[in-house]
Write a protein that holds these residues in place. Structure first.
Motif, mmCIF file in Angstrom:
data_model
loop_
_atom_site.group_PDB
_atom_site.id
_atom_site.type_symbol
_atom_site.label_atom_id
_atom_site.label_comp_id
_atom_site.label_asym_id
_atom_site.label_seq_id
_atom_site.Cartn_x
_atom_site.Cartn_y
_atom_site.Cartn_z
ATOM 1 N N SER A 38 9.913 44.973 22.220
ATOM 2 C CA SER A 38 10.147 44.235 23.463
ATOM 3 C C SER A 38 10.413 42.762 23.168
ATOM 4 O O SER A 38 11.228 42.129 23.842
ATOM 5 C CB SER A 38 8.980 44.405 24.438
ATOM 6 N N THR A 39 9.788 42.230 22.139
ATOM 7 C CA THR A 39 10.063 40.856 21.713
ATOM 8 C C THR A 39 11.476 40.758 21.143
ATOM 9 O O THR A 39 12.205 39.807 21.431
ATOM 10 C CB THR A 39 9.019 40.384 20.678
ATOM 11 N N VAL A 40 11.868 41.748 20.353
ATOM 12 C CA VAL A 40 13.229 41.793 19.816
ATOM 13 C C VAL A 40 14.238 41.841 20.962
ATOM 14 O O VAL A 40 15.242 41.120 20.952
ATOM 15 C CB VAL A 40 13.412 43.007 18.871
ATOM 16 N N ALA A 41 13.968 42.654 21.969
ATOM 17 C CA ALA A 41 14.887 42.776 23.109
ATOM 18 C C ALA A 41 15.027 41.441 23.836
ATOM 19 O O ALA A 41 16.144 41.040 24.195
ATOM 20 C CB ALA A 41 14.411 43.855 24.066
ATOM 21 N N ASP A 42 13.929 40.757 24.057
ATOM 22 C CA ASP A 42 13.997 39.457 24.724
ATOM 23 C C ASP A 42 14.738 38.431 23.872
ATOM 24 O O ASP A 42 15.479 37.605 24.391
ATOM 25 C CB ASP A 42 12.594 38.943 25.059
ATOM 26 N N THR A 43 14.548 38.508 22.573
ATOM 27 C CA THR A 43 15.229 37.597 21.654
ATOM 28 C C THR A 43 16.724 37.880 21.600
ATOM 29 O O THR A 43 17.539 36.967 21.543
ATOM 30 C CB THR A 43 14.616 37.722 20.243
ATOM 31 N N ALA A 44 17.077 39.155 21.638
ATOM 32 C CA ALA A 44 18.479 39.564 21.521
ATOM 33 C C ALA A 44 19.267 39.359 22.807
ATOM 34 O O ALA A 44 20.470 39.104 22.766
ATOM 35 C CB ALA A 44 18.554 41.029 21.103
ATOM 36 N N GLY A 45 18.613 39.516 23.941
ATOM 37 C CA GLY A 45 19.326 39.473 25.214
ATOM 38 C C GLY A 45 19.793 40.863 25.612
ATOM 39 O O GLY A 45 19.843 41.786 24.790
ATOM 40 N N ASP A 46 20.154 41.002 26.869
ATOM 41 C CA ASP A 46 20.484 42.322 27.417
ATOM 42 C C ASP A 46 21.716 42.964 26.787
ATOM 43 O O ASP A 46 21.716 44.164 26.512
ATOM 44 C CB ASP A 46 20.677 42.239 28.935
ATOM 45 N N ASP A 47 22.782 42.193 26.561
ATOM 46 C CA ASP A 47 24.011 42.789 26.017
ATOM 47 C C ASP A 47 23.798 43.348 24.616
ATOM 48 O O ASP A 47 24.156 44.499 24.340
ATOM 49 C CB ASP A 47 25.153 41.763 25.993
ATOM 50 N N LEU A 48 23.210 42.539 23.736
ATOM 51 C CA LEU A 48 22.985 43.001 22.363
ATOM 52 C C LEU A 48 21.954 44.119 22.336
ATOM 53 O O LEU A 48 22.111 45.093 21.594
ATOM 54 C CB LEU A 48 22.564 41.839 21.463
ATOM 55 N N THR A 49 20.919 44.021 23.144
ATOM 56 C CA THR A 49 19.929 45.096 23.202
ATOM 57 C C THR A 49 20.592 46.402 23.635
ATOM 58 O O THR A 49 20.305 47.466 23.081
ATOM 59 C CB THR A 49 18.776 44.733 24.148
ATOM 60 N N GLY A 50 21.491 46.337 24.585
ATOM 61 C CA GLY A 50 22.232 47.531 25.004
ATOM 62 C C GLY A 50 23.027 48.131 23.862
ATOM 63 O O GLY A 50 23.075 49.357 23.696
ATOM 64 N N GLN A 51 23.647 47.281 23.042
ATOM 65 C CA GLN A 51 24.411 47.770 21.887
ATOM 66 C C GLN A 51 23.488 48.384 20.841
ATOM 67 O O GLN A 51 23.831 49.384 20.207
ATOM 68 C CB GLN A 51 25.238 46.638 21.295
ATOM 69 N N VAL A 52 22.317 47.782 20.654
ATOM 70 C CA VAL A 52 21.325 48.343 19.731
ATOM 71 C C VAL A 52 20.914 49.737 20.215
ATOM 72 O O VAL A 52 20.876 50.692 19.443
ATOM 73 C CB VAL A 52 20.096 47.408 19.603
ATOM 74 N N LEU A 53 20.609 49.850 21.489
ATOM 75 C CA LEU A 53 20.166 51.134 22.044
ATOM 76 C C LEU A 53 21.224 52.221 21.911
ATOM 77 O O LEU A 53 20.884 53.401 21.763
ATOM 78 C CB LEU A 53 19.742 50.966 23.501
ATOM 79 N N LEU A 54 22.491 51.839 21.935
ATOM 80 C CA LEU A 54 23.565 52.820 21.752
ATOM 81 C C LEU A 54 23.552 53.427 20.350
ATOM 82 O O LEU A 54 24.050 54.535 20.144
ATOM 83 C CB LEU A 54 24.930 52.192 22.034
ATOM 84 N N GLN A 55 22.998 52.719 19.377
ATOM 85 C CA GLN A 55 22.931 53.225 18.004
ATOM 86 C C GLN A 55 21.675 54.055 17.742
ATOM 87 O O GLN A 55 21.537 54.628 16.666
ATOM 88 C CB GLN A 55 23.001 52.073 17.001
ATOM 89 N N LEU A 56 20.780 54.109 18.711
ATOM 90 C CA LEU A 56 19.506 54.804 18.522
ATOM 91 C C LEU A 56 19.468 56.096 19.323
ATOM 92 O O LEU A 56 20.130 56.221 20.352
ATOM 93 C CB LEU A 56 18.358 53.891 18.962
#
Length: 136
Positions: free
Chosen positions: A99-117
């Protein structure tokens, strides 16, 4: 811009309710090493650029994984790497860090990360996906 190490660990420590900075650091290192094994290419590089330098290096030089881990197996792997951890405490560790990583990354990048998982990681990142009913 990368978050300072102390600020990142303060967030992890607060979310994980850890007594010491060491506990937050240990959780961050294990979770980021496991996460790095699941991410590739530009997404991993962009995420690393938002993390403090030592955590970025961990993400970029991950533990090896033969296959993507489901969220449940990710938590079990985290528990195996943290001495004295249980699956329950590891779930707490994973969520505090991601959750800290998500806040650090922001919504757009977090969404891209989630697409790879694999499906289900959105909850560990504290970003539950909402499903909308299909149009009728």
């Amino acid at each position: 811009m990368a978050l300072r190490r102390e600020a990142f660990l303060d967030l992890v420590r607060e979310r994980g309710a850890y007594d010491t900075p060491y506990e937050a650091d240990r959780a961050a290192r294990v979770v980021l090493a496991l996460l790095g094994a699941h991410l590739v290419g530009e997404v991993r590089a962009r995420l690393a650029a938002r993390l403090p330098d030592d955590f970025a290096l961990i993400l970029l030089n991950p533990l090896q994984s033969a296959e993507p881990l489901t969220p449940e197996r990710f938590v079990r792997a985290t528990a195996a790497w943290i001495e004295g951890a249980t699956e329950q405490t590891a779930t707490w560790d994973v969520s505090a860090v991601l959750s800290t990583v998500a806040d650090t990354a922001g919504d757009d990048l977090t969404g891209q990360v989630l697409l790879q998982l694999p499906a289900g990681y959105d909850l560990l990142f504290g970003r539950p996906r909402t499903t909308r009913p299909p149009f009728t």
